[in-house]
Motif scaffolding. Sequence first.
Motif, PDB file in Angstrom:
ATOM      1  N   LYS A   1       0.825  -1.211   0.000  1.00 18.15           N
ATOM      2  CA  LYS A   1       0.000   0.000   0.000  1.00 18.15           C
ATOM      3  C   LYS A   1       0.857   1.257   0.000  1.00 18.15           C
ATOM      4  N   SER A   2       1.939   1.260   0.779  1.00 14.00           N
ATOM      5  CA  SER A   2       2.817   2.438   0.774  1.00 14.00           C
ATOM      6  C   SER A   2       3.529   2.573  -0.564  1.00 14.00           C
ATOM      7  N   THR A   3       3.897   1.448  -1.145  1.00 12.74           N
ATOM      8  CA  THR A   3       4.546   1.493  -2.457  1.00 12.74           C
ATOM      9  C   THR A   3       3.616   2.135  -3.481  1.00 12.74           C
ATOM     10  N   ALA A   4       2.327   1.777  -3.425  1.00 10.72           N
ATOM     11  CA  ALA A   4       1.364   2.370  -4.359  1.00 10.72           C
ATOM     12  C   ALA A   4       1.368   3.891  -4.237  1.00 10.72           C
ATOM     13  N   LEU A   5       1.467   4.377  -2.996  1.00 11.13           N
ATOM     14  CA  LEU A   5       1.480   5.817  -2.750  1.00 11.13           C
ATOM     15  C   LEU A   5       2.768   6.451  -3.271  1.00 11.13           C
ATOM     16  N   ARG A   6       3.887   5.790  -2.984  1.00  7.93           N
ATOM     17  CA  ARG A   6       5.184   6.342  -3.375  1.00  7.93           C
ATOM     18  C   ARG A   6       5.357   6.359  -4.892  1.00  7.93           C
ATOM     19  N   LEU A   7       4.734   5.395  -5.570  1.00  4.84           N
ATOM     20  CA  LEU A   7       4.773   5.406  -7.037  1.00  4.84           C
ATOM     21  C   LEU A   7       4.038   6.631  -7.570  1.00  4.84           C
ATOM     22  N   LEU A   8       2.888   6.898  -6.980  1.00  4.09           N
ATOM     23  CA  LEU A   8       2.098   8.032  -7.442  1.00  4.09           C
ATOM     24  C   LEU A   8       2.827   9.353  -7.157  1.00  4.09           C
ATOM     25  N   ALA A   9       3.526   9.396  -6.012  1.00  5.69           N
ATOM     26  CA  ALA A   9       4.263  10.607  -5.653  1.00  5.69           C
ATOM     27  C   ALA A   9       5.484  10.807  -6.542  1.00  5.69           C
ATOM     28  N   GLY A  10       5.951   9.710  -7.159  1.00  8.13           N
ATOM     29  CA  GLY A  10       7.153   9.811  -7.976  1.00  8.13           C
ATOM     30  C   GLY A  10       8.418   9.538  -7.194  1.00  8.13           C
ATOM     31  N   LEU A  11       8.265   9.023  -5.981  1.00  8.66           N
ATOM     32  CA  LEU A  11       9.441   8.711  -5.166  1.00  8.66           C
ATOM     33  C   LEU A  11      10.033   7.362  -5.542  1.00  8.66           C
ATOM     34  N   GLU A  12       9.234   6.526  -6.231  1.00  7.47           N
ATOM     35  CA  GLU A  12       9.740   5.271  -6.782  1.00  7.47           C
ATOM     36  C   GLU A  12       9.307   5.240  -8.243  1.00  7.47           C
ATOM     37  N   SER A  13      10.049   4.481  -9.043  1.00  6.52           N
ATOM     38  CA  SER A  13       9.671   4.407 -10.453  1.00  6.52           C
ATOM     39  C   SER A  13       8.828   3.155 -10.695  1.00  6.52           C
ATOM     40  N   VAL A  14       7.915   3.276 -11.654  1.00  9.71           N
ATOM     41  CA  VAL A  14       7.009   2.180 -11.994  1.00  9.71           C
ATOM     42  C   VAL A  14       7.764   1.149 -12.830  1.00  9.71           C
ATOM     43  N   SER A  15       7.604  -0.156 -12.519  1.00 11.20           N
ATOM     44  CA  SER A  15       8.259  -1.180 -13.328  1.00 11.20           C
ATOM     45  C   SER A  15       7.454  -1.462 -14.581  1.00 11.20           C
ATOM     46  N   ASN A  16       6.145  -1.494 -14.435  1.00  8.58           N
ATOM     47  CA  ASN A  16       5.256  -1.818 -15.547  1.00  8.58           C
ATOM     48  C   ASN A  16       3.918  -1.137 -15.334  1.00  8.58           C
ATOM     49  N   GLY A  17       3.243  -0.800 -16.450  1.00  6.96           N
ATOM     50  CA  GLY A  17       1.913  -0.235 -16.345  1.00  6.96           C
ATOM     51  C   GLY A  17       1.926   1.275 -16.439  1.00  6.96           C
ATOM     52  N   GLU A  18       0.746   1.858 -16.300  1.00  2.00           N
ATOM     53  CA  GLU A  18       0.623   3.306 -16.470  1.00  2.00           C
ATOM     54  C   GLU A  18      -0.059   3.957 -15.285  1.00  2.00           C
ATOM     55  N   LEU A  19       0.491   5.102 -14.890  1.00  2.00           N
ATOM     56  CA  LEU A  19      -0.124   5.922 -13.856  1.00  2.00           C
ATOM     57  C   LEU A  19      -0.723   7.135 -14.539  1.00  2.00           C
ATOM     58  N   LEU A  20      -1.985   7.426 -14.237  1.00  4.17           N
ATOM     59  CA  LEU A  20      -2.602   8.569 -14.902  1.00  4.17           C
ATOM     60  C   LEU A  20      -3.206   9.529 -13.887  1.00  4.17           C
ATOM     61  N   ILE A  21      -3.056  10.819 -14.170  1.00  2.00           N
ATOM     62  CA  ILE A  21      -3.832  11.828 -13.466  1.00  2.00           C
ATOM     63  C   ILE A  21      -4.646  12.546 -14.532  1.00  2.00           C
ATOM     64  N   ASN A  22      -5.960  12.542 -14.372  1.00  2.00           N
ATOM     65  CA  ASN A  22      -6.838  13.138 -15.385  1.00  2.00           C
ATOM     66  C   ASN A  22      -6.540  12.632 -16.776  1.00  2.00           C
ATOM     67  N   ASP A  23      -6.348  11.322 -16.928  1.00  5.22           N
ATOM     68  CA  ASP A  23      -6.129  10.700 -18.235  1.00  5.22           C
ATOM     69  C   ASP A  23      -4.789  11.051 -18.879  1.00  5.22           C
ATOM     70  N   ALA A  24      -3.916  11.768 -18.171  1.00  5.12           N
ATOM     71  CA  ALA A  24      -2.581  12.031 -18.720  1.00  5.12           C
ATOM     72  C   ALA A  24      -1.590  11.122 -17.988  1.00  5.12           C
ATOM     73  N   VAL A  25      -0.760  10.436 -18.767  1.00  6.41           N
ATOM     74  CA  VAL A  25       0.224   9.529 -18.169  1.00  6.41           C
ATOM     75  C   VAL A  25       1.296  10.342 -17.448  1.00  6.41           C
ATOM     76  N   ILE A  26       1.591   9.990 -16.199  1.00  3.64           N
ATOM     77  CA  ILE A  26       2.570  10.769 -15.428  1.00  3.64           C
ATOM     78  C   ILE A  26       3.797   9.952 -15.075  1.00  3.64           C
ATOM     79  N   ASN A  27       3.911   8.738 -15.624  1.00  3.92           N
ATOM     80  CA  ASN A  27       5.037   7.857 -15.270  1.00  3.92           C
ATOM     81  C   ASN A  27       6.386   8.568 -15.252  1.00  3.92           C
TER      82      ASN A  27
END
Lengths: 278, 375
Positions: free
Chosen positions: B43-69
């Motif tokens: 659960k904390s990892t999910a948060l840190r990925l969204l914050a940009g403190l960790e990088s995503v290994s696979n998949g897409e993170l979106l805010i308002n339909d814009a990819v923020i990876n």
Amino acid sequence: MSWRRLVSMGLSYAALLLLAFLFVSPILLMLTGSMKADARVLVEAGSFRAFLPLDVDLQNYRDVFARVDFGRYLFNSLYITGMVVLAGLVVNSLAGYAFARLAWRGRRVLFGLVLAILILPLEAIAVPLFYQVTLFGWRDTYLVQIVPFIANAFSIYLFYTFFLGLPRELEEAARLDGAGVLRTFIAIIVPNSKPVFATVAILSFLSQWGVFLWPLMVTSGEAVRPLPLAIATFYTLPPLQWGDIFAFGVMMVLPILLVFLFFQRWFIRGVVATGIKG
Amino acid sequence: MASVTYKQISKRFADGTTALADFNLQVNDGELMVLVGPSGCGKSTALRLLAGLESVSNGELLINDAVINDLTPQQRNIAMVFQNYALYPHMSVRRNLAFPLRMLKLPPEEIARRIAWAAELLQLTELLERMPKQLSGGQRQRVAMGRAIVREPRVFLMDEPLSNLDAKLRVRIRTEISALQRHLKITTLYVTHDQVEAMTLGQRVAVMNSGRLQQVAVPQLLYERPANIFVAGFIGSPGMNVFASRLQKQASALAFEFAGQWLEVPRNQRFNPEMLAPYVDQPVYVGLRPEAFEPTGSSEAQVELTLTAVEALGHEQLLYFDLSQVSAPNMIVRLQGSSAFTIGDKIPLALHTTELYLFDKMGKAIYTRAEKEKR
């Protein structure tokens, strides 16, 4: 208090006093010797009178100023050491931070090399270094006495271990607050790392203040030479006057004392823990 | 205003551990979503990925339909409250609040205006000149909240923000956070390991375990219609009792085995014989909440069990029964009020089988199609 305790306390105090005296005596000898006429220094050296300032006389100090341009040497030493310390704080703290916190290719290998340099004495690289600076045309300059000593493996290591201990959340909070890496370092890391900056400042000042071999190799005139080379002329050129040497020594030690007094409150203070947890 | 989408996100760390696997979650604009699960569930990892403190290994993170990876933390305009608050120790409260605004290069009047607004909202006005070390835990927590809101971020992240507070303060600040979030309407992701906090705070709750999402639903539905054994056991205090069992066809109806007895499976909106047909004579799991039992006279009793421990909480008590002959080591029963029981006695119990849950051998809950659609 029982007799037994009194005796054991007395004994331990006596032992501690003796030890303290052993460590202080050379400095005391230097201080008292610097205020005695030259002839008396040697005469009294064999007795306890060596440690007593029997007649205070500042003639030796006047002699030092008459024999060498003390002010010139002092300025050289202060300038060279000051630059090495200041530039060293900047360069080594940045390097330590990069090793402790930033992710980059080759970090481990390079850090291993830095640790390896820790065990390499200057004497081992003095000759190749000498060729190198000669090639640069740096002989007889301040530069040649400053630049090679700015980056220091031990300082990097001290910064590295300290930064590792800082709570990572502080940096992460700063990143999320919109600060870049350098801004985070300057605005958040540095103000919370005063103890390690003070420690590195004192240690590098101490080691730089006494350097002898390197300036002897790369300088020739008194224009850019530091204090240790000047005091050496008192040993090597006759007449050998111990009073003068002691007076010089006292004046050479004073700046170290001042630096230590200035930094010691940070030096002694421990790790920052405030602002984190309840 | 922003919505957040995790699209098939996975995260593997350099040491090979997988913190998140195929994680999908949609957080609506202005919603307070709670991520809950045991420690190490991702659960904390999910948060840190969204914050940009960790990088995503696979998949897409979106805010308002814009990819923020690939955006840096600075570019994402997301604020976070850390578990240990991470206040800057060398700055006063005012300067702590001003820091994110100075990074935005706002004019001084605007900075002063926003600090005044946040301080007013969080009752920090009196504390602005204090240093963090002069503040109590609750005050530090509020400063951390203030530093997050002054910026008016698109998304607000909170990583166990209450876990360093004592129990009473936790309840108070929980309500404050809830009120603040409804007032500001900032999309919020809130991480906790405490299911009570999750149930009381979340508009929806995402239950996670071993890096996988187990179920997302409004709190009441998590309790009433858990998707699997994990959610059933995690939500509710204490969680659902789950036992290995079997289904058998008897004369009038289906029966399940419990503590050596065969009890009838109720026929209601959740279960009917047709849908349960494939599970007959198969190993299944039965689940009964601690509230589904009642001590009773021995004539109406369906089972008699040996009492092994009692915990009296005042308004209710928890009874522990040894069920070692069944697979689960013990079973917990919750009773309102207080009555005297002796440890070691055989207690006759009635079961409200209408509150029965059934899980297949993979641990997935068995519901009728209508119930599934409700979920």
